[in-house]
Structure formats: C-alpha cells, structure tokens
Motif scaffolding. Structure first.
Motif, PDB file in Angstrom:
ATOM      1  N   ILE A  90       0.639  -1.171   0.023  1.00 44.76           N
ATOM      2  CA  ILE A  90       0.088   0.113   0.049  1.00 44.76           C
ATOM      3  C   ILE A  90       0.847   1.234   0.009  1.00 44.76           C
ATOM      4  O   ILE A  90       0.509   2.180  -0.464  1.00 44.76           O
ATOM      5  CB  ILE A  90      -0.939   0.135   1.299  1.00 44.76           C
ATOM      6  CG1 ILE A  90      -0.316   0.077   2.514  1.00 44.76           C
ATOM      7  CG2 ILE A  90      -1.923  -0.987   1.052  1.00 44.76           C
ATOM      8  CD1 ILE A  90      -1.144   0.348   3.811  1.00 44.76           C
ATOM      9  N   HIS A  91       2.262   1.157   0.570  1.00 46.57           N
ATOM     10  CA  HIS A  91       2.870   2.215   0.518  1.00 46.57           C
ATOM     11  C   HIS A  91       3.612   2.438  -0.795  1.00 46.57           C
ATOM     12  O   HIS A  91       4.366   3.739  -0.884  1.00 46.57           O
ATOM     13  CB  HIS A  91       4.014   2.312   1.650  1.00 46.57           C
ATOM     14  CG  HIS A  91       3.507   2.587   2.998  1.00 46.57           C
ATOM     15  ND1 HIS A  91       2.858   1.522   3.948  1.00 46.57           N
ATOM     16  CD2 HIS A  91       3.214   3.796   3.691  1.00 46.57           C
ATOM     17  CE1 HIS A  91       2.481   2.412   4.947  1.00 46.57           C
ATOM     18  NE2 HIS A  91       2.606   3.470   4.966  1.00 46.57           N
ATOM     19  N   THR A  92       3.558   1.688  -1.983  1.00 42.50           N
ATOM     20  CA  THR A  92       3.977   1.922  -3.173  1.00 42.50           C
ATOM     21  C   THR A  92       2.939   2.884  -3.848  1.00 42.50           C
ATOM     22  O   THR A  92       3.435   3.618  -4.734  1.00 42.50           O
ATOM     23  CB  THR A  92       4.008   0.700  -3.963  1.00 42.50           C
ATOM     24  OG1 THR A  92       2.547   0.356  -4.042  1.00 42.50           O
ATOM     25  CG2 THR A  92       4.892  -0.390  -3.407  1.00 42.50           C
ATOM     26  N   GLY A  93       1.783   3.227  -3.330  1.00 40.29           N
ATOM     27  CA  GLY A  93       0.741   3.857  -4.100  1.00 40.29           C
ATOM     28  C   GLY A  93       0.107   3.319  -5.099  1.00 40.29           C
ATOM     29  O   GLY A  93      -0.973   3.945  -5.772  1.00 40.29           O
ATOM     30  N   MET A  94       0.299   2.026  -5.372  1.00 39.78           N
ATOM     31  CA  MET A  94      -0.249   1.596  -6.586  1.00 39.78           C
ATOM     32  C   MET A  94      -1.881   1.266  -6.332  1.00 39.78           C
ATOM     33  O   MET A  94      -2.592   1.150  -7.190  1.00 39.78           O
ATOM     34  CB  MET A  94       0.287  -0.137  -6.706  1.00 39.78           C
ATOM     35  CG  MET A  94      -0.040  -0.929  -5.477  1.00 39.78           C
ATOM     36  SD  MET A  94       0.686  -2.396  -5.697  1.00 39.78           S
ATOM     37  CE  MET A  94      -0.012  -3.259  -7.017  1.00 39.78           C
ATOM     38  N   PHE A  95      -2.407   1.199  -5.283  1.00 41.12           N
ATOM     39  CA  PHE A  95      -3.776   1.236  -4.874  1.00 41.12           C
ATOM     40  C   PHE A  95      -4.169   2.429  -4.818  1.00 41.12           C
ATOM     41  O   PHE A  95      -5.627   2.595  -4.437  1.00 41.12           O
ATOM     42  CB  PHE A  95      -4.305   0.338  -3.729  1.00 41.12           C
ATOM     43  CG  PHE A  95      -3.576  -1.067  -3.983  1.00 41.12           C
ATOM     44  CD1 PHE A  95      -4.090  -1.992  -4.936  1.00 41.12           C
ATOM     45  CD2 PHE A  95      -2.860  -1.746  -2.927  1.00 41.12           C
ATOM     46  CE1 PHE A  95      -3.409  -3.164  -5.088  1.00 41.12           C
ATOM     47  CE2 PHE A  95      -2.331  -2.915  -2.896  1.00 41.12           C
ATOM     48  CZ  PHE A  95      -2.767  -3.720  -4.108  1.00 41.12           C
ATOM     49  N   GLY A  96      -3.417   3.581  -4.826  1.00 37.56           N
ATOM     50  CA  GLY A  96      -3.994   4.962  -4.373  1.00 37.56           C
ATOM     51  C   GLY A  96      -3.614   5.367  -3.171  1.00 37.56           C
ATOM     52  O   GLY A  96      -2.854   4.735  -2.445  1.00 37.56           O
ATOM     53  N   PRO A  97      -3.992   6.542  -2.878  1.00 32.75           N
ATOM     54  CA  PRO A  97      -3.813   7.132  -1.177  1.00 32.75           C
ATOM     55  C   PRO A  97      -4.263   6.264  -0.210  1.00 32.75           C
ATOM     56  O   PRO A  97      -5.530   5.609  -0.365  1.00 32.75           O
ATOM     57  CB  PRO A  97      -4.655   8.460  -1.411  1.00 32.75           C
ATOM     58  CG  PRO A  97      -4.902   8.738  -2.893  1.00 32.75           C
ATOM     59  CD  PRO A  97      -5.062   7.389  -3.523  1.00 32.75           C
ATOM     60  N   ILE A  98      -3.465   6.113   1.028  1.00 31.94           N
ATOM     61  CA  ILE A  98      -4.112   5.140   1.817  1.00 31.94           C
ATOM     62  C   ILE A  98      -5.492   5.948   2.614  1.00 31.94           C
ATOM     63  O   ILE A  98      -5.398   7.012   2.965  1.00 31.94           O
ATOM     64  CB  ILE A  98      -2.744   5.034   2.988  1.00 31.94           C
ATOM     65  CG1 ILE A  98      -1.743   4.297   2.187  1.00 31.94           C
ATOM     66  CG2 ILE A  98      -3.432   4.426   4.137  1.00 31.94           C
ATOM     67  CD1 ILE A  98      -0.497   4.311   3.307  1.00 31.94           C
TER      68      ILE A  98
END
Length: 226
Positions: free
Chosen positions: A215-223
């Motif tokens: 999730i911290h790669t940003g691949m799914f969007g903002p946390i």
C-alpha cells in the motif's frame, strides 16, 4: 486482549457441536453420541471451527474479484447450502434430504474451476448431523502442497495466493485499505492483530509487512483514512 488460538478453537467447537448434534427430542442418545464422535473426527481431519475464511482461501476464492467473499455461498459458486458450519480446511452443510440440495451442492463443487494448488471435494456423510431428516455433506480443501502439521497455512502458500488476488486490484482501486481494515480478509476469523486459526503469528506478521509495503507503493491509490 491477546488472541488465543486454542481458546478460540474450543469456543468454536462447542458452538458447532451444539448446532450440529441433533437435539435430544430429535434423536436418541446413541445417535447423538455417534454424531459427536463423527464431528470430532471431522475436526481432526479438516481442522478447527472457524467463523470465516481469508478471501484467498481455495474454498472461497471463486468470487467477483472486486467484491471479495469470506464464506461459502452462491457468490462463491456453491449451490444447495443450508445449515452450514465452517472449519479450517472444509465445511459441513446439512440441507434437508427431500430438498435435493445435497446433490446440488456436490454438483456445484464438482463444477468449480480447477485450483492450482488445491482440490475441492464433496461427499455425503453417513452420520446424523443437524437433524435426522438432513443429509450432511462435507466439502474439503485438499491441499496439493505441504501445509503445517496443525493444518495452518504456511507463508509460502499464503503469500502467492494473496498476491494473485490483490495485485490486479491496482487497475480499479482508488484508495489503499490499511492493515486494520484488511486483516479480516487476509487472516480469516476469528483472528488477532497478526494471527488467526489459518496462519500463525510468524506468517501473519510477514503478511502484514508485505501488505504495508504494497500500500505504501501507492499502487492502490492514497491510503484510506478513517
């Protein structure tokens, strides 16, 4: 409160025994005794009672990829389910015999897509469970890879199944779900902060670490917050 697997398993078994062993008014003591013995044998075979599955578990993985499921249902391609209880690597469903649902369930299991590392089977049980007029069916997840002696799923199996399910979500995801909101789907239930009846503490901690890295790669969007 810390998650205690043994206590969770015992509570689950007591609840399922109370549900699946016929009531005294429906069956005599010899039938009830046979039911209890069969239920204990089933636990020895497919593991402890659980509330729900990780969404990547072979028993529930045949769902809409955008809408994960954690329990067997028509949304995971099962038909004929009735009076159903879940175990680590299997579940029992007890439809009434005259409904024909037992046969529907077995047919739907036989029609499931082939899984790369597990084979799902279904069989009628020659024992009375839930009610004398019901036909109990045991659906089992037969792993084709080595799992733990206690039936728990090792990291070498859990992570590939999680990644196969979750990585494609980058195509449509707008927000990244935190570990707190995802552990129900990734660990199954009952669960603690980093473990469940499906994965031990070490495996759960590794899953958490990998999820947080994703999730911290940003691949799914903002946390997602809140």
């Amino acid at each position: 409160m810390a998650f205690r697997a043994d206590e969770a398993a015992q509570r689950g078994y007591e609840q399922v025994e109370a549900y699946l062993v016929p009531r005294p008014q429906d069956a005599d003591e010899s039938v009830r005794s046979s039911s209890k013995e069969a239920l204990m044998d089933i636990v020895d075979e497919v593991g402890p009672v659980v509330d729900s599955y990780p969404s990547w578990h072979p028993l529930v993985c045949n769902h809409d990829k955008r809408y994960p499921e954690v329990a067997p249902s028509d949304r995971t391609r099962y038909k004929g389910l009735d009076h159903t209880r879940f175990f680590l690597n299997g579940f029992i469903s007890c439809p009434y015999s005259e409904s024909g649902k037992a046969e529907q369930l077995i047919e739907s299991v036989n029609a499931l897509p082939i899984h790369p590392i597990a084979h799902i089977t279904a069989e009628k049980l020659d024992v009375t469970l839930y009610n004398p007029d019901a036909t109990p069916v045991l659906v089992k997840c037969n792993w084709e890879r080595v799992i733990g002696m206690d039936g728990m799923i090792p990291l070498s199996i859990a992570i590939p199944l999680i990644l196969e399910q979750e990585l494609p979500c980058w195509r449509w995801s707008e927000l990244a779900e935190t570990w707190e909101s995802m552990r129900y789907y990734l660990l199954g239930s009952p669960h603690g902060a980093r473990s469940s009846l499906f994965v031990n503490q070490e495996t759960g901690q590794a899953i958490k670490k990998i999820w947080n890295s994703l999730i911290h790669t940003g691949m799914f969007g903002p946390i997602k917050v809140g």
